[in-house]
Design a protein around this motif. Structure first.
Motif, PDB file in Angstrom:
ATOM      1  N   GLU A  23     -52.909   1.847   9.296  1.00  0.00           N
ATOM      2  CA  GLU A  23     -51.477   1.826   9.621  1.00  0.00           C
ATOM      3  C   GLU A  23     -51.272   0.937  10.840  1.00  0.00           C
ATOM      4  O   GLU A  23     -52.006   1.047  11.831  1.00  0.00           O
ATOM      5  N   VAL A  24     -50.307   0.038  10.778  1.00  0.00           N
ATOM      6  CA  VAL A  24     -49.980  -0.806  11.928  1.00  0.00           C
ATOM      7  C   VAL A  24     -48.467  -0.873  12.078  1.00  0.00           C
ATOM      8  O   VAL A  24     -47.732  -0.846  11.089  1.00  0.00           O
ATOM      9  N   ARG A  25     -48.020  -0.945  13.318  1.00  0.00           N
ATOM     10  CA  ARG A  25     -46.593  -1.117  13.604  1.00  0.00           C
ATOM     11  C   ARG A  25     -46.452  -2.018  14.815  1.00  0.00           C
ATOM     12  O   ARG A  25     -47.275  -1.990  15.732  1.00  0.00           O
ATOM     13  N   ALA A  26     -45.411  -2.817  14.816  1.00  0.00           N
ATOM     14  CA  ALA A  26     -45.163  -3.705  15.955  1.00  0.00           C
ATOM     15  C   ALA A  26     -43.672  -3.747  16.265  1.00  0.00           C
ATOM     16  O   ALA A  26     -42.835  -3.756  15.355  1.00  0.00           O
ATOM     17  N   HIS A  27     -43.351  -3.744  17.540  1.00  0.00           N
ATOM     18  CA  HIS A  27     -41.983  -3.898  18.028  1.00  0.00           C
ATOM     19  C   HIS A  27     -41.988  -5.005  19.069  1.00  0.00           C
ATOM     20  O   HIS A  27     -42.922  -5.116  19.866  1.00  0.00           O
ATOM     21  N   GLY A  28     -40.954  -5.808  19.087  1.00  0.00           N
ATOM     22  CA  GLY A  28     -40.883  -6.857  20.085  1.00  0.00           C
ATOM     23  C   GLY A  28     -39.503  -7.481  20.135  1.00  0.00           C
ATOM     24  O   GLY A  28     -38.586  -7.067  19.418  1.00  0.00           O
ATOM     25  N   ASN A  29     -39.371  -8.472  20.996  1.00  0.00           N
ATOM     26  CA  ASN A  29     -38.094  -9.167  21.105  1.00  0.00           C
ATOM     27  C   ASN A  29     -38.308 -10.584  21.598  1.00  0.00           C
ATOM     28  O   ASN A  29     -39.262 -10.876  22.337  1.00  0.00           O
ATOM     29  N   ALA A  30     -37.412 -11.471  21.157  1.00  0.00           N
ATOM     30  CA  ALA A  30     -37.428 -12.872  21.586  1.00  0.00           C
ATOM     31  C   ALA A  30     -36.331 -13.047  22.619  1.00  0.00           C
ATOM     32  O   ALA A  30     -35.175 -13.288  22.272  1.00  0.00           O
ATOM     33  N   PHE A  31     -36.689 -12.914  23.873  1.00  0.00           N
ATOM     34  CA  PHE A  31     -35.695 -12.993  24.935  1.00  0.00           C
ATOM     35  C   PHE A  31     -35.382 -14.433  25.341  1.00  0.00           C
ATOM     36  O   PHE A  31     -34.260 -14.738  25.745  1.00  0.00           O
ATOM     37  N   LEU A  32     -36.357 -15.321  25.247  1.00  0.00           N
ATOM     38  CA  LEU A  32     -36.183 -16.677  25.758  1.00  0.00           C
ATOM     39  C   LEU A  32     -35.975 -17.722  24.664  1.00  0.00           C
ATOM     40  O   LEU A  32     -35.156 -18.616  24.816  1.00  0.00           O
ATOM     41  N   SER A  33     -36.764 -17.632  23.581  1.00  0.00           N
ATOM     42  CA  SER A  33     -36.657 -18.608  22.492  1.00  0.00           C
ATOM     43  C   SER A  33     -36.374 -17.868  21.198  1.00  0.00           C
ATOM     44  O   SER A  33     -37.154 -16.995  20.798  1.00  0.00           O
ATOM     45  N   LYS A  34     -35.298 -18.206  20.532  1.00  0.00           N
ATOM     46  CA  LYS A  34     -34.909 -17.518  19.314  1.00  0.00           C
ATOM     47  C   LYS A  34     -36.024 -17.570  18.272  1.00  0.00           C
ATOM     48  O   LYS A  34     -36.568 -18.627  17.973  1.00  0.00           O
ATOM     49  N   GLY A  35     -36.366 -16.393  17.754  1.00  0.00           N
ATOM     50  CA  GLY A  35     -37.369 -16.316  16.707  1.00  0.00           C
ATOM     51  C   GLY A  35     -38.801 -16.303  17.190  1.00  0.00           C
ATOM     52  O   GLY A  35     -39.729 -16.207  16.388  1.00  0.00           O
ATOM     53  N   VAL A  36     -39.017 -16.401  18.514  1.00  0.00           N
ATOM     54  CA  VAL A  36     -40.377 -16.404  19.065  1.00  0.00           C
ATOM     55  C   VAL A  36     -40.493 -15.234  20.044  1.00  0.00           C
ATOM     56  O   VAL A  36     -40.058 -15.334  21.203  1.00  0.00           O
ATOM     57  N   GLU A  37     -41.039 -14.132  19.587  1.00  0.00           N
ATOM     58  CA  GLU A  37     -41.111 -12.922  20.416  1.00  0.00           C
ATOM     59  C   GLU A  37     -42.038 -13.142  21.609  1.00  0.00           C
ATOM     60  O   GLU A  37     -43.218 -13.477  21.433  1.00  0.00           O
ATOM     61  N   ASP A  38     -41.492 -12.961  22.790  1.00  0.00           N
ATOM     62  CA  ASP A  38     -42.295 -13.111  23.997  1.00  0.00           C
ATOM     63  C   ASP A  38     -42.793 -11.785  24.549  1.00  0.00           C
ATOM     64  O   ASP A  38     -43.609 -11.763  25.468  1.00  0.00           O
ATOM     65  N   VAL A  39     -42.314 -10.666  24.006  1.00  0.00           N
ATOM     66  CA  VAL A  39     -42.799  -9.334  24.365  1.00  0.00           C
ATOM     67  C   VAL A  39     -43.039  -8.567  23.065  1.00  0.00           C
ATOM     68  O   VAL A  39     -42.149  -8.473  22.219  1.00  0.00           O
ATOM     69  N   VAL A  40     -44.257  -8.033  22.898  1.00  0.00           N
ATOM     70  CA  VAL A  40     -44.608  -7.311  21.671  1.00  0.00           C
ATOM     71  C   VAL A  40     -45.443  -6.083  22.028  1.00  0.00           C
ATOM     72  O   VAL A  40     -46.364  -6.168  22.851  1.00  0.00           O
ATOM     73  N   PHE A  41     -45.116  -4.949  21.405  1.00  0.00           N
ATOM     74  CA  PHE A  41     -45.902  -3.722  21.514  1.00  0.00           C
ATOM     75  C   PHE A  41     -46.460  -3.405  20.125  1.00  0.00           C
ATOM     76  O   PHE A  41     -45.706  -3.394  19.141  1.00  0.00           O
ATOM     77  N   CYS A  42     -47.759  -3.126  20.045  1.00  0.00           N
ATOM     78  CA  CYS A  42     -48.411  -2.882  18.761  1.00  0.00           C
ATOM     79  C   CYS A  42     -49.109  -1.527  18.749  1.00  0.00           C
ATOM     80  O   CYS A  42     -49.662  -1.094  19.771  1.00  0.00           O
ATOM     81  N   TYR A  43     -49.103  -0.889  17.591  1.00  0.00           N
ATOM     82  CA  TYR A  43     -49.791   0.390  17.392  1.00  0.00           C
ATOM     83  C   TYR A  43     -50.650   0.274  16.138  1.00  0.00           C
ATOM     84  O   TYR A  43     -50.212  -0.270  15.114  1.00  0.00           O
ATOM     85  N   LEU A  44     -51.891   0.782  16.212  1.00  0.00           N
ATOM     86  CA  LEU A  44     -52.794   0.764  15.072  1.00  0.00           C
ATOM     87  C   LEU A  44     -53.466   2.133  14.935  1.00  0.00           C
ATOM     88  O   LEU A  44     -53.854   2.742  15.937  1.00  0.00           O
ATOM     89  N   ARG A  45     -53.594   2.595  13.694  1.00  0.00           N
ATOM     90  CA  ARG A  45     -54.290   3.850  13.418  1.00  0.00           C
ATOM     91  C   ARG A  45     -55.405   3.579  12.426  1.00  0.00           C
ATOM     92  O   ARG A  45     -55.239   2.796  11.483  1.00  0.00           O
ATOM     93  N   PHE A  46     -56.569   4.254  12.625  1.00  0.00           N
ATOM     94  CA  PHE A  46     -57.764   3.980  11.856  1.00  0.00           C
ATOM     95  C   PHE A  46     -58.172   5.189  11.010  1.00  0.00           C
ATOM     96  O   PHE A  46     -57.761   6.317  11.300  1.00  0.00           O
TER      97      PHE A  46
END
Length: 314
Positions: A183-206
């Motif tokens: 299982e993987v999930r990611a959240h992020g946002n492109a604050f400076l360049s549209k479409g290019v996320e400069d902050v990303v948080f990821c979660y992984l379960r094994f």
């Protein structure tokens, strides 16, 4: 000596060229940028310099190709080099889709060629020491692992923080845990360049129940390069920003008492180790296809994280 051609002479490409020039016979240098080619010609007068990748591939004496270009170009250049019968060292990640890295692996194996992705941190003495500690059972059962890779800039426009920063920590997380996430999930946002996320948080379960997460950012006042492993008996931290204490082991996390110690870590340059390993594989030493097969799990997880990121931010 192995005859090498390199494509991509930017900031990181210069480091690769320096090492391969010292360890092998660097005979071709390729880049589309005029200034990069001019600097390369001055630094390596014995090498032929070109703007055409075809020139490099057409030289039958070239045994191996180093790909150090922007991430979106890695798959196509590596594929063309393998198709031309060259061993390939390709910077991370070698592809941006699970199907692409699988195709590259199959092509390399069919032609009995080495395909080695540039997962630099796996050659860092600190990461290797951390792996040794984890495998020894000193930490007890590993519960979770997390990575912090943050700093202010450099801001990119052709790849987001997941693909630029996350591939480093993800390769280490999978190396330490030795499982493919279910299982993987990611959240992020492109604050400076549209479409290019400069902050990303990821979660992984094994499958074993272990979990991992990553905090990736170009928008942070602190430069952090840290991997933390939490076991049910001890914890260990690899901190690449520390000069002396690259590894710290915490003896008892339940009561915050107990000893803290830092084992000795070799100071050898990780990139030198990585380049030497590639050349040994080309020479027929070691398992020629293991690194590429391990990279399948990394690219597959990145691909899934990107899909999750797009779903969340859509």
């Amino acid at each position: 000596m192995t005859r090498i051609g390199q494509v991509g002479l930017g900031q990181w490409g210069k480091n690769l060229a320096r090492n391969f020039d010292q360890l092998a016979d660097l005979v071709w240098l390729c880049d589309v940028d005029d200034e990069c080619r001019a600097q390369a010609a001055q630094s390596y007068p014995a090498a032929q310099v070109t703007s055409s990748f075809d020139d490099l591939l057409a030289d039958d004496s070239v045994e191996a190709v180093v790909v150090a270009t922007p991430v979106p170009t890695h798959y196509e250049l590596a594929r063309r080099a393998l198709a031309a019968g060259k061993h390939v060292f390709v910077e991370k990640p070698p592809a941006m889709r699970g199907a692409e890295i699988e195709e590259l692996c199959e092509l390399a194996e069919e032609r009995d060629l080495v395909l080695m992705p540039g997962h630099l941190l796996l050659y860092h003495p600190g990461v290797q020491k951390l792996k040794e500690i984890v495998d020894s059972g000193e930490l007890g059962e590993v519960l979770y692992v997390y990575g912090n890779r943050q700093n202010l800039g450099t801001f990119r426009t052709n790849e987001n923080a997941l693909w630029s920063l996350g591939v480093h920590d993800l390769s280490v997380l999978l190396y330490l845990i030795e499982e493919e996430p279910i299982e993987v999930r990611a959240h992020g946002n492109a604050f400076l360049s549209k479409g290019v996320e400069d902050v990303v948080f990821c979660y992984l379960r094994f499958p074993s129940g272990k979990m991992a997460h990553m905090h990736l950012s170009w928008l942070d006042p602190h430069k952090i390069r840290r991997i933390t492993v939490v076991g049910n008996e001890r914890m260990a931290v690899f901190d690449d920003m520390e000069r002396e204490r690259k590894i710290t082991v915490y003896d008892n996390w339940r009561t915050r008492t107990g000893d803290i110690y830092s084992p000795t870590v070799d100071a050898t340059e990780p990139l030198r180790r990585e380049c030497e390993h590639f050349l040994r594989l080309v020479a027929g030493e070691g398992a020629p296809h293991k690194a590429a097969r391990d990279a399948i799990l990394v690219v597959r997880a990145l691909d899934q994280l990107q899909a999750s990121l797009e779903t969340v931010t859509a």
